[in-house]
Design an enzyme around this catalytic site. Structure first.
Site, PDB file in Angstrom:
ATOM      1  N   ALA A 163       5.585   2.863  -5.885  1.00 43.46           N
ATOM      2  CA  ALA A 163       5.807   3.221  -7.293  1.00 43.46           C
ATOM      3  C   ALA A 163       7.244   3.656  -7.525  1.00 43.46           C
ATOM      4  CB  ALA A 163       4.846   4.329  -7.706  1.00 43.46           C
ATOM      5  N   HIS A 218       7.991   4.015   3.401  1.00 40.36           N
ATOM      6  CA  HIS A 218       8.329   2.902   2.514  1.00 40.36           C
ATOM      7  C   HIS A 218       9.193   1.912   3.296  1.00 40.36           C
ATOM      8  CE1 HIS A 218       6.722   4.388  -1.333  1.00 40.36           C
ATOM      9  NE2 HIS A 218       7.009   5.592  -0.846  1.00 40.36           N
ATOM     10  N   HIS A 239       3.512   9.585   4.441  1.00 38.05           N
ATOM     11  CA  HIS A 239       2.161   9.092   4.139  1.00 38.05           C
ATOM     12  C   HIS A 239       1.807   7.868   4.998  1.00 38.05           C
ATOM     13  CE1 HIS A 239       4.520   6.555   1.473  1.00 38.05           C
ATOM     14  NE2 HIS A 239       4.651   7.496   0.555  1.00 38.05           N
ATOM     15  N   ASN A 242       0.300   4.095   4.368  1.00 38.45           N
ATOM     16  CA  ASN A 242       0.638   3.650   3.021  1.00 38.45           C
ATOM     17  C   ASN A 242       2.110   3.264   2.961  1.00 38.45           C
ATOM     18  OD1 ASN A 242      -1.487   6.257   2.252  1.00 38.45           O
ATOM     19  ND2 ASN A 242      -1.978   4.187   1.625  1.00 38.45           N
ATOM     20  N   ARG A 250      -0.793  -8.215  17.468  1.00 44.87           N
ATOM     21  CA  ARG A 250       0.424  -8.828  18.006  1.00 44.87           C
ATOM     22  C   ARG A 250       1.686  -8.137  17.499  1.00 44.87           C
ATOM     23  NH1 ARG A 250      -2.696 -13.611  17.112  1.00 44.87           N
ATOM     24  NH2 ARG A 250      -3.236 -14.628  19.082  1.00 44.87           N
ATOM     25  N   HIS A 274      -6.333   6.753  -0.998  1.00 43.58           N
ATOM     26  CA  HIS A 274      -5.242   6.205  -0.205  1.00 43.58           C
ATOM     27  C   HIS A 274      -5.688   5.770   1.186  1.00 43.58           C
ATOM     28  CE1 HIS A 274      -2.708   8.001  -3.319  1.00 43.58           C
ATOM     29  NE2 HIS A 274      -1.690   7.314  -2.831  1.00 43.58           N
ATOM     30  N   ASP A 297       1.150  14.304  -2.315  1.00 39.98           N
ATOM     31  CA  ASP A 297       1.925  13.252  -2.987  1.00 39.98           C
ATOM     32  C   ASP A 297       1.580  13.247  -4.481  1.00 39.98           C
ATOM     33  OD1 ASP A 297       3.767  11.230  -3.258  1.00 39.98           O
ATOM     34  OD2 ASP A 297       2.414   9.635  -2.608  1.00 39.98           O
ATOM     35  N   ALA A 332       0.291   4.972  -7.679  1.00 42.49           N
ATOM     36  CA  ALA A 332       1.492   5.749  -7.987  1.00 42.49           C
ATOM     37  C   ALA A 332       1.219   7.224  -7.697  1.00 42.49           C
ATOM     38  CB  ALA A 332       1.907   5.551  -9.441  1.00 42.49           C
ATOM     39  N   GLY A 333       1.334   7.616  -6.450  1.00 44.05           N
ATOM     40  CA  GLY A 333       1.059   9.002  -6.101  1.00 44.05           C
ATOM     41  C   GLY A 333      -0.423   9.303  -6.214  1.00 44.05           C
TER      42      GLY A 333
END
Length: 476
Positions: A163, A218, A239, A242, A250, A274, A297, A332-333
């Site tokens: 997000a 991220h 997180h 996520n 592999r 989540h 979050d 989004a959070g």
């Protein structure tokens, strides 16, 4: 202390979910009334205390109970240490990207749910705006309202942006990272970045040198790239599961690297949205309770309800407690609060109780007859934390072997397991006496058949004995 109702299965190991008591509090108002909470089950680092009492003097917990204290009966509830949230974007209809009033509003919204120590997280925005917001948040951190600042973005991967606005993302240039650290005036506690991007490893080293936590999140990094970032100084997984590649057989990706390294603390969003309970159990099984940090979050809608909100420059719609971007539908959070995350862990997911029971069973397996569990201290090859059993119970009897001779083994190096019995190696060739179980069963063991050489020697010896006997009788 925070009061948690309904957490009936909390154990002493579960107190790890409650982070340490808060170290930053507002000063108590003069003349604040003293209160004593009685009748609750109090969770302490050493275990739980039934029918415990806590005395509160203003906003502080005091040890002595004054005579003029107001007594409040909280029987049927749990008193746990105040929660620490290291990843939080806001709540109560306000965010940490707004004004000072918005920040205070978000802080009080989470304090009502037991969070006493809070790290304010920012979202991806223009660099100048982030520097300005860092100055505001650092002032509130100096006043004791916040424990520090967490910069989530803009140094993240466009492939795993979540997000965050893709137009505002950038590579982690060490000069720009240093600019944010300087703007925070020593209150920057953590920076999330994608370490596989150009400048990522150098930025991790820069953060480690300045005492700021480098968090991997991220990210689209591979397993090898994540290991390199950990060796450079990254110590937190933002997180986990996520906004990062999935765990593959592999290409294990960053998840395997972050779980296997004991220097890394993994963040988990335990809101039931989540993470699947199996993923939560996987993290606890491999990282252990000491390396897991529950986070919220949370965004503006935490503690408010459904509706439309802003997360940085992006519009978010919250429906049935789940926050998603209006454009694209990405999560989004969350709208989570720490008391819900803790209560869910001990009543629904039962992470702490399963982990504790598994540890006790693991020690008991190594000493038959021992049920001492965690008091066992004998060194074990299966676990780095060695128990040794002090129990004086007698060992149980060994399982009986099968009467079938073919279950004992019949050749060099051959092994076969008897039904319901133990592993047995092959017997030496030339053994003439079968095991007692075979003799009692009236069977002949394969090893009881003598070798040809032994047969010849036995026949010669028997012939000599017979010859000597005849001579003695003849001369007698």
């Amino acid at each position: 202390m925070a009061t948690a109702s309904g957490a009936r299965d909390a154990t002493s190991s579960g107190s790890a979910a409650c982070a340490r008591p808060a170290t930053t509090h507002p000063q108590p108002a003069s003349g604040a009334r003293r209160q004593t909470l009685v009748g609750a089950r109090v969770v302490l680092p050493t275990g739980t205390v039934p029918d415990g009492s806590i005395t509160i003097d203003g906003t502080r917990i005091s040890g002595a109970t004054p005579a003029d204290a107001h007594v409040i009966d909280v029987s049927g509830h749990w008193l746990v240490p105040g929660f620490v949230d290291i990843h939080n974007h806001g709540g109560g209809g306000a965010s940490f990207s707004g004004t000072a009033d918005d920040v205070h509003k978000a802080i009080h919204a989470h304090r009502r749910h037991g969070t006493t120590t809070l790290v304010a997280s920012t979202v991806t925005d223009d660099m100048d705006l982030l520097v300005q917001q860092a100055g505001l948040l650092s002032e509130l951190a100096e006043q004791g309202d916040l424990a520090g600042i967490h910069f989530e973005g803009p140094f993240i991967s466009p492939c795993r942006k979540g997000a965050h606005s893709e137009e505002l993302l950038r590579d982690p240039d060490p000069a720009e990272v240093r600019k944010l650290i300087d703007a925070a005036r020593g209150k920057a506690k953590m920076v999330t970045l994608a370490t596989e991007l150009p400048g990522g490893i150098d930025s991790v080293r820069l953060l480690a040198e300045h005492g700021v936590i480098a968090a991997v999140g991220h990210t689209d990094a591979t397993y090898e790239q994540t290991v390199e970032a950990i060796e450079a100084g990254a110590t937190v997984a933002t997180h986990l599961f996520n906004a990062m590649p999935t765990l593959g057989h592999r290409s294990p990706g960053p998840i395997a690297a972050l779980l296997e390294d004991e220097r890394v603390t993994v963040e988990l969003i335990n809101d039931g949205v989540h993470l699947h309970p199996a993923a939560l159990e996987l993290a606890f099984r491999h990282a252990g309770a000491g390396r897991v940090a529950f986070i919220t979050d949370a965004m503006d809608a935490a503690g408010i309800g459904d509706g439309r909100y802003l997360l940085g420059p992006l519009e978010v719609e919250v429906s049935e407690g789940v926050a998603r971007l209006v454009e694209g539908g990405a999560i989004a959070g969350s709208t989570l609060t720490m008391d819900r995350a803790f209560q869910r862990a001990v009543t629904i997911d039962r992470c702490w109780t399963r982990w504790a029971r598994r540890s006790r069973r693991r020690w008991a397996r190594w000493r038959p007859g021992c049920r001492s569990g965690s008091s066992c201290r004998r060194r074990s090859r299966r676990s780095p934390s060695p128990p040794r059993c002090r129990s004086r119970r007698r060992r149980p009897p060994r399982p009986r072997r099968s009467a079938d001779p073919w279950c004992w083994g019949h050749g060099p190096g051959h092994r076969r397991r008897a039904a319901g019995g133990r592993w047995r190696g092959h017997l030496r060739r030339g053994r003439t006496r079968a095991p007692r179980s075979a003799r009692s069963a009236g069977r002949t063991h394969p090893a009881a058949v003598p070798s040809p050489a032994r047969t010849a020697r036995s026949a010669a010896a028997a012939a000599a004995v017979r010859t000597g006997a005849r001579r003695r009788r003849a001369h007698g």
